[in-house]
Design an enzyme around this catalytic site. Structure first.
Site, short mmCIF file in Angstrom:
data_model
loop_
_atom_site.label_atom_id
_atom_site.label_comp_id
_atom_site.label_asym_id
_atom_site.label_seq_id
_atom_site.Cartn_x
_atom_site.Cartn_y
_atom_site.Cartn_z
N LEU A 15 -6.86 -105.66 41.45
CA LEU A 15 -5.54 -105.36 42.03
C LEU A 15 -5.54 -104.06 42.81
O LEU A 15 -4.51 -103.66 43.35
CB LEU A 15 -4.50 -105.23 40.92
N THR A 189 8.32 -112.45 38.54
CA THR A 189 8.14 -111.29 37.66
C THR A 189 7.49 -111.64 36.31
O THR A 189 7.11 -110.76 35.56
CB THR A 189 9.50 -110.62 37.34
N CYS A 382 -31.39 -95.67 53.87
CA CYS A 382 -32.27 -95.90 52.72
C CYS A 382 -33.22 -97.08 52.96
O CYS A 382 -34.23 -96.91 53.62
CB CYS A 382 -31.44 -96.06 51.45
N GLY A 384 -32.75 -99.38 54.96
CA GLY A 384 -32.72 -99.51 56.42
C GLY A 384 -33.60 -98.47 57.12
O GLY A 384 -34.02 -98.66 58.26
N HIS A 508 -28.19 -91.49 51.49
CA HIS A 508 -26.95 -92.26 51.74
C HIS A 508 -25.82 -91.33 52.19
O HIS A 508 -25.04 -90.86 51.36
CB HIS A 508 -26.51 -92.96 50.45
N GLU A 510 -23.10 -92.03 53.47
CA GLU A 510 -21.76 -92.61 53.29
C GLU A 510 -21.03 -92.02 52.09
O GLU A 510 -19.81 -92.02 52.04
CB GLU A 510 -21.83 -94.15 53.18
N1 GLN Z 1 -35.30 -100.47 47.56
C1 GLN Z 1 -35.55 -99.20 48.15
C2 GLN Z 1 -36.05 -98.18 47.14
O1 GLN Z 1 -35.94 -98.36 45.96
C3 GLN Z 1 -34.30 -98.69 48.86
C4 GLN Z 1 -33.20 -98.37 47.93
C5 GLN Z 1 -31.85 -98.26 48.63
O2 GLN Z 1 -31.67 -98.73 49.74
N2 GLN Z 1 -30.86 -97.69 47.96
O3 GLN Z 1 -36.58 -97.16 47.53
#
Ligand code: GLN
Length: 535
Positions: A15, A189, A382, A384, A508, A510
């Site tokens: 929710l 409700t 990562c 990527g 990361h 993000e």
């Molecule tokens: N699988 C990869 C590793 O363990 C990348 C991990 C990830 O993308 N968080 O290093």
């Protein structure tokens, strides 16, 4: 003294209880109060690190290297704070503590029971959070739905907390669903009534109801809920669908939620300032330009797996005045049918996020090759990042079969290999390279232009890394490792200087993006994509 707001959930899961809890925090913060927030997860896992993202959405990584539920992302984004591992209480963690104590003989002679031993431990962990950060208000979100067997010991502990500290120090806010029957548009409700009844059955009378609905709650619906759930009409808050989650604090505050909470907790407003946040939401809603970015992932059917990436793209887009439209590309489909790489046609940027395991990885590599060869802005995170190195090794260095040891144990060219400290680890939970780690960026690189400095800290979650044996060969061919860590031993960022925009990160970024403080790498990537979009 710290006051407590307990946020429970009713009727069904999903929710947006985490958003509601974070929004409450945002409102109180805007009134000058010091707010802290934590979460109780009533599952038996000690932490969510090993859970499949299909079940729980993404794994959020805290600064101190804890793998947390994605609600922590909402908390950090709304409250722009860094929340640590001690702010997550799970059934597993509580029982583990009590059982370890029992084994040590610390309960000698006693029968160890859920009440009082488990409930006492729950209260102890909550009081400890408050003691360390001494906020005016500690918001405690309880995962799961009222009525589940799993959350019973927690609710009992919180009931005791209210009893021991008084109503003006501990309050309950219940987040429920008010469904609409399409044909007539009538707001029903009864599910909320039942869920409140369930709570009252275990001795908890909620003080405020936050009701998820499609359209704003009608006055008559509010009146009915008030009557049947024994609250006043003012205590029934409509949490209807809005364009962006960042609007939730605004619509709830418009209904007087903040002052209502302050009155109930006998607290006073110290200032009143939500201006900047309101401007941000207005900006998000009125973006005129659009930029299309492909996200190539394995769980694209479950958008929650990439929630922080979606939010970080949105933060960056808003900053640049563009709405980021995401084209989801399922890497498994791309892998099974390489001709589908044409699905990428027309996007202005390609992002390959973090991931694990062989399935889908060849699809991601195809997407990276497409971005590199066609000069489309590329951003790898990562996995990527690792796959970008593999793609480059195979197709530019000509190292056939180059791979990560994670994906192919017998690869002739292990360009991505296990971190040395990972080799002897057999236990899986919480054993990756996790949390914020300082890195050094080389001057004169794209990475340096992006960050504007040489020393930064970013959050990590990985087990593999670039194999040092290949660094020289790769750099000779034009891919540059522009940021490193651990005294230069570890590769943290790579870029291709003669590509319009190609930058990938082992970390990361993000997790550090905030609505009003977008992450630098996202800002730069979205900017490059906008440049391409505008031709
Ligand atoms: N699988 C990869 C590793 O363990 C990348 C991990 C990830 O993308 N968080 O290093």
């Amino acid at each position: 003294m710290t006051k407590y707001i307990i946020v429970t959930g009713g009727v069904l899961s999903g929710l947006g209880k985490g958003v509601a809890a974070a929004a409450i925090g945002k409102i109180l913060r805007s009134k000058g109060l010091k707010v802290d927030i934590c979460k109780i997860d009533p599952y038996l896992n000690v932490d969510p690190g090993l859970m499949n993202p299909f079940q729980h959405g993404e794994v959020w990584v805290t600064k101190d290297g804890y793998e947390a539920d994605l609600d922590f992302g909402h908390y950090e984004r709304f409250l722009d704070m860094e929340i640590g591992r001690d702010h997550n209480i799970t059934t597993g963690k509580v029982y583990l503590t009590v059982l370890e104590r029992e084994r040590k003989g610390e309960y000698l002679g006693q029968t160890v029971q859920i009440i009082p031993h488990i409930t006492d431990e729950v209260k102890k962990q909550l009081y400890e959070i408050a003691r360390l950060s001494h906020p005016d208000v500690l918001i405690v979100e309880i995962g799961g739905t009222t009525g589940d067997i799993e959350s019973m010991p927690f609710l009992e502990a919180l009931r005791q907390m209210r009893m021991e500290n008084g109503k003006e120090n501990v309050m309950f806010i219940h987040v429920t669903l008010v469904p609409t029957l399409d044909a007539v548009g009538e707001q029903k409700t009864k599910p909320t009534q039942h869920s409140v009844k369930e709570l009252r059955g275990i001795g908890i009378q909620p003080d405020i109801l936050i009701c998820r609905t499609v359209k704003p709650l009608l006055e008559e619906t509010k009146a009915k809920l008030a009557l049947f759930c024994d609250v006043s009409k003012l205590d029934v808050i409509s949490n209807h669908d809005v364009e962006s989650v960042y609007e939730v604090p605004i619509i709830m505050e418009e209904q007087g939620l903040g002052d209502n909470i302050l009155a109930k907790l006998t607290l006073r407003e110290r200032r009143n300032d939500m201006k900047e946040w309101k401007r941000l939401v207005e900006r998000m809603k009125s973006l005129e330009d659009e930029v299309e970015i492909a996200v190539v992932g394995k769980y694209t059917d479950l958008r929650d797996s990439y929630i922080s990436i979606v939010e970080a793209l949105r933060h960056a887009g808003t900053h640049h005045g563009s709405r980021v439209k995401i084209r989801w590309i399922e890497s498994l489909e791309l892998e099974d049918d390489p001709a589908r790489v044409n699905d990428l046609e027309g996007v202005s940027g390609i992002l390959v996020p973090g991931g694990f395991g062989k399935r889908g990885s060849e699809g991601k590599i195809l997407a990276i090759q497409y971005a590199r060869e066609k000069g489309i802005p590329y951003f790898g995170i990562c996995f990527g990042f690792q796959l970008a190195v593999i793609e480059f090794a195979r197709n530019v260095l000509g190292l056939e079969g180059a791979n990560s040891v994670e994906l192919d144990r017998d690869t002739p060219h292990p360009v991505i290999d296990l971190l040395p400290e990972q080799r002897d680890i057999e236990q899986m939970g919480g054993t990756m390279r996790l949390g914020e780690i300082p890195l050094t960026i080389q001057e004169g690189t794209l990475a340096h232009r992006v960050y504007g400095k040489t020393e930064v800290g970013e959050r990590h979650r990985h087990r593999y890394e670039v194999n040092p044996d290949y660094i020289e060969k790769i750099e000779e061919k034009g891919m540059k490792f522009s940021a490193r860590s651990d005294g230069g031993r570890r590769m943290e960022m790579c870029e291709i200087p003669d590509h319009p925009y190609f930058l990938a990160t082992q970390f990361h970024p993000e997790f550090k993006s905030r609505p009003l403080r977008p992450a630098p790498v996202f800002l730069a990537f979205v900017e490059a994509a906008i440049r391409r979009e505008k031709g």
